[in-house]
Write a protein that holds these residues in place. Structure first.
Motif, PDB file in Angstrom:
ATOM      1  N   ARG A 183      48.481  12.125  70.570  1.00  0.00           N
ATOM      2  CA  ARG A 183      48.278  13.530  70.508  1.00  0.00           C
ATOM      3  C   ARG A 183      48.845  14.082  71.813  1.00  0.00           C
ATOM      4  O   ARG A 183      49.683  14.967  71.832  1.00  0.00           O
ATOM      5  N   ARG A 226      39.804   5.802  67.883  1.00  0.00           N
ATOM      6  CA  ARG A 226      39.737   7.314  68.411  1.00  0.00           C
ATOM      7  C   ARG A 226      40.695   7.560  69.751  1.00  0.00           C
ATOM      8  O   ARG A 226      41.236   8.475  69.640  1.00  0.00           O
ATOM      9  N   GLU A 227      40.768   6.579  70.670  1.00  0.00           N
ATOM     10  CA  GLU A 227      41.603   6.668  71.792  1.00  0.00           C
ATOM     11  C   GLU A 227      43.079   6.546  71.446  1.00  0.00           C
ATOM     12  O   GLU A 227      43.788   7.424  71.891  1.00  0.00           O
ATOM     13  N   GLU A 233      43.831  10.214  70.154  1.00  0.00           N
ATOM     14  CA  GLU A 233      43.755  11.138  71.082  1.00  0.00           C
ATOM     15  C   GLU A 233      45.042  10.864  72.037  1.00  0.00           C
ATOM     16  O   GLU A 233      45.701  11.896  72.395  1.00  0.00           O
ATOM     17  N   GLU A 249      36.139  15.298  78.053  1.00  0.00           N
ATOM     18  CA  GLU A 249      34.903  14.496  77.464  1.00  0.00           C
ATOM     19  C   GLU A 249      33.450  14.782  78.121  1.00  0.00           C
ATOM     20  O   GLU A 249      32.356  14.884  77.204  1.00  0.00           O
ATOM     21  N   ARG A 272      41.316  12.791  80.900  1.00  0.00           N
ATOM     22  CA  ARG A 272      40.487  13.073  79.412  1.00  0.00           C
ATOM     23  C   ARG A 272      39.184  13.192  79.791  1.00  0.00           C
ATOM     24  O   ARG A 272      38.252  13.682  79.213  1.00  0.00           O
TER      25      ARG A 272
END
Length: 240
Positions: A20, A13-14, A17, A90, A86
């Protein structure tokens, strides 16, 4: 699901992200961080270009290699700040709260972020080194070479210092909810503390005991950060 599978899922997931976030910025980041070194090298080159002896070439190589020692302690924490900032988003989107509600430990969340930030920053660091070496060759005709001591300093000690600072910054982002203050604090630590330290280490005789001590200190900082995170209440971590 066991802890290893949870960690892998969080790390992926990291990665998504981070890709991106960083892919559109990788080239500008490398350029911004490489240009000051190219500029200062061009000044040094202009001071020695009248002398084309082997001594002058050795001095140019020595100066270029020594500049590289300072890239990692600046670049790796810089990438880390971009990654860890980030956490504010979150928290605002309740992502951390949802993950913790699924019984995922905060230490696992934090370690996944640190791991992937280290992977991205390490890869960008190596790319920055490669571009710097190629630029020196193309712009000034200097073929850089590394002694064993210089290679250990540039590719082991310097990145370890950068990673250790990045881990500390990750702890600050997890425990303190003011990103601007953390950014200013991390810059102050880098300029006032880490840069003089790396300068002293650069001039030391690098031996395996020295490398082992620095690695142990880095591991100790990481483990201490994990213990601190475990003591922070989940309610505090998850909410702004």
């Amino acid at each position: 699901m066991n802890n290893n599978k949870i960690f892998i899922a969080l790390a992926w997931r990291e990665f998504v992200e981070g890709k991106r976030l960083l892919l559109p910025m990788i080239f500008p980041i490398i350029c911004v961080l490489s240009m000051p070194f190219m500029f200062t090298y061009s000044i040094f080159n202009s001071l020695t270009e009248m002398d084309i002896t082997a001594t002058a070439d050795s001095l140019k190589n020595f100066y270029a290699v020594n500049q590289m020692f300072f890239i990692a302690p600046m670049l790796i924490p810089f990438i880390g700040v971009m990654f860890f900032s980030r956490m504010f988003i979150e928290r605002n989107e309740k992502t951390i709260a949802v993950l913790m509600a699924m019984q995922i430990k905060p230490q696992t969340l934090w370690k996944a972020k640190v791991f992937m930030a280290s992977c991205f920053s390490g890869a960008i660091y190596l790319a920055c080194c490669a571009i710097f070496i190629i630029s020196i060759r193309v712009a000034f005709g200097v073929n850089m070479y590394f002694s064993m001591r210089e290679a250990l300093s540039v590719f082991i000690l310097s990145p370890v210092i950068g990673f250790t600072l990045s881990v500390f910054i990750a702890l600050l982002h997890w425990a303190i909810k003011k990103s601007e203050m953390i950014t200013i604090l991390s810059m102050a630590i880098t300029i006032c503390g880490v840069m003089p330290l790396t300068g002293k280490l650069r001039d030391m005789v690098i031996t395996f005991p020295v490398i082992a001590i620095i690695l142990l200190v880095s591991v100790a900082v990481f483990l201490l950060c994990v213990k601190i995170i475990a003591k922070i209440p989940n309610e505090y971590t998850a909410n702004l």
